[in-house]
Write a protein that holds these residues in place. Structure first.
Motif, PDB file in Angstrom:
ATOM      1  N   LYS A   2       0.830  -1.210   0.000  1.00  0.00           N
ATOM      2  CA  LYS A   2       0.000   0.000   0.000  1.00  0.00           C
ATOM      3  C   LYS A   2       0.866   1.262   0.000  1.00  0.00           C
ATOM      4  O   LYS A   2       1.745   1.419   0.839  1.00  0.00           O
ATOM      5  CB  LYS A   2      -0.901   0.020   1.238  1.00  0.00           C
ATOM      6  N   TYR A  72      -4.640  11.728   8.400  1.00  0.00           N
ATOM      7  CA  TYR A  72      -3.820  10.515   8.558  1.00  0.00           C
ATOM      8  C   TYR A  72      -3.838  10.025  10.006  1.00  0.00           C
ATOM      9  O   TYR A  72      -3.991   8.841  10.277  1.00  0.00           O
ATOM     10  CB  TYR A  72      -2.380  10.807   8.118  1.00  0.00           C
ATOM     11  N   LEU A  75      -6.966   8.263  11.198  1.00  0.00           N
ATOM     12  CA  LEU A  75      -7.127   6.923  10.618  1.00  0.00           C
ATOM     13  C   LEU A  75      -6.637   5.846  11.584  1.00  0.00           C
ATOM     14  O   LEU A  75      -7.109   4.713  11.545  1.00  0.00           O
ATOM     15  CB  LEU A  75      -6.340   6.813   9.306  1.00  0.00           C
ATOM     16  N   ASP A  77      -5.189   2.835  13.216  1.00  0.00           N
ATOM     17  CA  ASP A  77      -4.721   1.521  12.743  1.00  0.00           C
ATOM     18  C   ASP A  77      -4.983   1.288  11.254  1.00  0.00           C
ATOM     19  O   ASP A  77      -4.383   0.408  10.644  1.00  0.00           O
ATOM     20  CB  ASP A  77      -5.390   0.391  13.544  1.00  0.00           C
ATOM     21  N   LYS A  78      -5.913   2.066  10.678  1.00  0.00           N
ATOM     22  CA  LYS A  78      -6.197   1.900   9.246  1.00  0.00           C
ATOM     23  C   LYS A  78      -5.055   2.457   8.396  1.00  0.00           C
ATOM     24  O   LYS A  78      -4.964   2.189   7.210  1.00  0.00           O
ATOM     25  CB  LYS A  78      -7.491   2.630   8.867  1.00  0.00           C
ATOM     26  N   ALA A  79      -4.213   3.294   9.013  1.00  0.00           N
ATOM     27  CA  ALA A  79      -3.095   3.917   8.292  1.00  0.00           C
ATOM     28  C   ALA A  79      -1.841   3.070   8.455  1.00  0.00           C
ATOM     29  O   ALA A  79      -1.084   3.238   9.404  1.00  0.00           O
ATOM     30  CB  ALA A  79      -2.857   5.329   8.820  1.00  0.00           C
ATOM     31  N   THR A  80      -1.652   2.133   7.537  1.00  0.00           N
ATOM     32  CA  THR A  80      -0.463   1.274   7.592  1.00  0.00           C
ATOM     33  C   THR A  80       0.175   1.190   6.204  1.00  0.00           C
ATOM     34  O   THR A  80       0.155   0.132   5.568  1.00  0.00           O
ATOM     35  CB  THR A  80      -0.826  -0.139   8.080  1.00  0.00           C
ATOM     36  N   THR A 267      -3.450   5.401  -1.865  1.00  0.00           N
ATOM     37  CA  THR A 267      -4.459   6.105  -1.072  1.00  0.00           C
ATOM     38  C   THR A 267      -4.022   7.562  -0.928  1.00  0.00           C
ATOM     39  O   THR A 267      -2.921   7.837  -0.442  1.00  0.00           O
ATOM     40  CB  THR A 267      -4.591   5.455   0.328  1.00  0.00           C
ATOM     41  N   ASN A 289      -7.675   5.402  -4.189  1.00  0.00           N
ATOM     42  CA  ASN A 289      -8.821   5.699  -3.320  1.00  0.00           C
ATOM     43  C   ASN A 289      -8.498   6.816  -2.346  1.00  0.00           C
ATOM     44  O   ASN A 289      -7.346   7.229  -2.216  1.00  0.00           O
ATOM     45  CB  ASN A 289      -9.257   4.437  -2.557  1.00  0.00           C
ATOM     46  N   PRO A 291      -9.043   7.716   1.847  1.00  0.00           N
ATOM     47  CA  PRO A 291      -9.197   6.877   3.033  1.00  0.00           C
ATOM     48  C   PRO A 291     -10.627   6.846   3.544  1.00  0.00           C
ATOM     49  O   PRO A 291     -11.350   7.833   3.444  1.00  0.00           O
ATOM     50  CB  PRO A 291      -8.264   7.521   4.066  1.00  0.00           C
ATOM     51  N   GLU A 292     -11.042   5.713   4.087  1.00  0.00           N
ATOM     52  CA  GLU A 292     -12.364   5.595   4.709  1.00  0.00           C
ATOM     53  C   GLU A 292     -12.216   5.913   6.181  1.00  0.00           C
ATOM     54  O   GLU A 292     -11.565   5.195   6.920  1.00  0.00           O
ATOM     55  CB  GLU A 292     -12.911   4.188   4.520  1.00  0.00           C
ATOM     56  N   LEU A 293     -12.819   7.024   6.595  1.00  0.00           N
ATOM     57  CA  LEU A 293     -12.697   7.442   7.996  1.00  0.00           C
ATOM     58  C   LEU A 293     -13.770   6.775   8.857  1.00  0.00           C
ATOM     59  O   LEU A 293     -14.827   6.422   8.364  1.00  0.00           O
ATOM     60  CB  LEU A 293     -12.800   8.962   8.089  1.00  0.00           C
TER      61      LEU A 293
END
Length: 293
Positions: A2, A72, A75, A77-80, A267, A289, A291-293
Motif C-alpha cells: 500500500k 492521517y 485513521l 490503525d487503518k493507516a499502515t 491512497t 482511493n 481513506p475511509e474514515l
C-alpha cells in the motif's frame, strides 16, 4: 503493498478540515495546537475563510499540511502504508506520516517554507505554466533554448508538465511549445516560479531550519520528489528536502518507481483527488482511493 500519497498546493477548498474537527477529539486537539504554533487562528480561515483567503501562501501550505496530517492521524490503525510520497509541499505531510518528522516540527517547517517562498516570489516577477500533450524531452529542449530562466518544474504525468521561471521567458517558452505541437501551454495563477533556480533565496533560508530540526529513522520508505527512489536514511531525506525547492517535482518517475517496487494501491490522504487522477494517468491499472474514515 500500500502506497499513501499526500497532495500539495492547489488542493485547498473552503471549509476544509471542519468535518475532522467536529467529528474527532484528536483532530480538535491538533488543530488547536496548530493555532498556537502558528500564532494565528488558521482554523478560522480553513473552516470559514473565502477561497481568496485560502490562496495566501502563508495560509495555503500549512492548511493543506494540517488537513492531510490530521486526516492521517485519525485513521489510526487503518493507516499502515508500506511506502509514502508527497507532491511538493505534500512531502512534509508524508514525512510526518512515516514518523521521520514530529507533527510540531513538520508544521513549523511548512510555515517557514511558505514565508521563505513568498519572499523569494517578491524578489523576481516570475510564474509557472502548464504544458499539455508533449513529450518531456521536447519540453526540456524548448526550455533550454529560451533566453532567461525557464525550467521544467513538475513532471505530473505523461503529457502533463509544468514549467517555471521568469515571466518573459515563460511567455516565450509557451509560444515555442505551441509551435512544437503542445495541445495547451497556459500560464498558471501562481505567485512565483516554484521549483526553479529563482527559489534559491528560499532554499537557503529553509536549509537552515531543516538542518536544525531532528529527523528520525522512517517507519517506511519515502519516494522523494528529487531522487524518485525509496529513501530510508534520515540524513539523505534532509538533503533531498532542501534540494526540493529549486529542483523539479518528479512525480511521474516517483510513482513509476513505487509501482516497480510493489505498490498495488494508492491512497490519497488530504484534500481533493488530484493525485489519484495523476496516478491513473501514469498507470491505468492501479487502484486509487481516498481513506475511509
Amino acid at each position: 503493498m500500500k502506497a499513501f500519497v499526500f497532495p500539495g498546493q492547489g488542493a485547498q477548498y473552503t471549509g476544509m478540515g471542519l468535518d475532522l474537527f467536529e467529528k474527532y477529539p484528536e483532530a480538535q486537539a491538533l488543530f488547536n495546537q496548530a493555532n498556537k504554533i502558528l500564532n494565528f487562528s488558521i482554523t478560522d480561515i480553513m473552516f470559514e475563510g473565502s477561497a481568496e483567503d485560502l490562496k495566501q501562501t502563508n495560509v495555503t501550505q500549512p492548511a493543506i499540511f494540517l488537513h492531510s496530517v490530521i486526516m492521517y492521524k485519525v485513521l489510526g490503525d487503518k493507516a499502515t502504508p508500506n511506502m509514502v510520497a508527497g507532491h511538493s509541499l505534500g512531502e512534509f505531510s508524508a514525512l510526518v506520516a512515516n514518523r521521520t518528522l514530529e507533527f510540531e516540527d513538520g508544521l513549523k517547517l511548512v510555515a517557514q517554507r511558505a514565508q521563505a517562498m513568498q519572499k523569494a516570489c517578491e524578489i523576481n516577477p516570475s510564474t509557472m505554466a502548464a504544458v499539455l500533450g508533449l513529450e518531456d524531452k521536447i519540453v526540456e529542449d524548448v526550455c533550454a533554448s529560451i533566453e532567461g530562466i525557464v525550467v521544467p518544474a513538475n513532471y505530473n504525468c505523461p503529457g502533463q508538465l509544468v514549467i517555471s521561471g521568469e515571466k518573459e521567458a515563460i511567455e516565450k517558452a509557451c509560444e515555442a511549445l505551441k509551435e512544437n505541437g503542445a495541445k495547451r501551454a497556459l500560464m498558471l495563477p501562481v505567485g512565483g516560479a516554484f521549483h526553479s533556480p529563482l527559489m534559491e533565496p528560499a532554499r537557503e533560508e529553509l536549509a537552515k531550519a531543516i538542518e536544525a530540526t531532528t529527523f528520525n529513522t522512517p517507519l517506511c520508505p519515502i519516494y522523494q520528489n528529487v531522487s524518485t527512489a525509496a529513501v530510508n536514511d534520515a540524513a539523505l531525506i534532509k538533503e533531498n528536502l532542501i534540494s526540493q525547492l529549486t529542483a523539479p517535482v518528479k512525480w511521474t518517475q516517483s510513482v513509476q518507481n513505487m509501482i516497480k517496487d510493489g505498490a498495488a494501491s494508492f491512497t490519497e490522504v488530504g484534500p481533493g483527488k488530484v493525485l489519484q487522477g495523476l496516478v491513473k494517468k501514469i498507470d491505468r491499472s492501479m487502484l486509487t482511493n481516498s481513506p475511509e474514515l
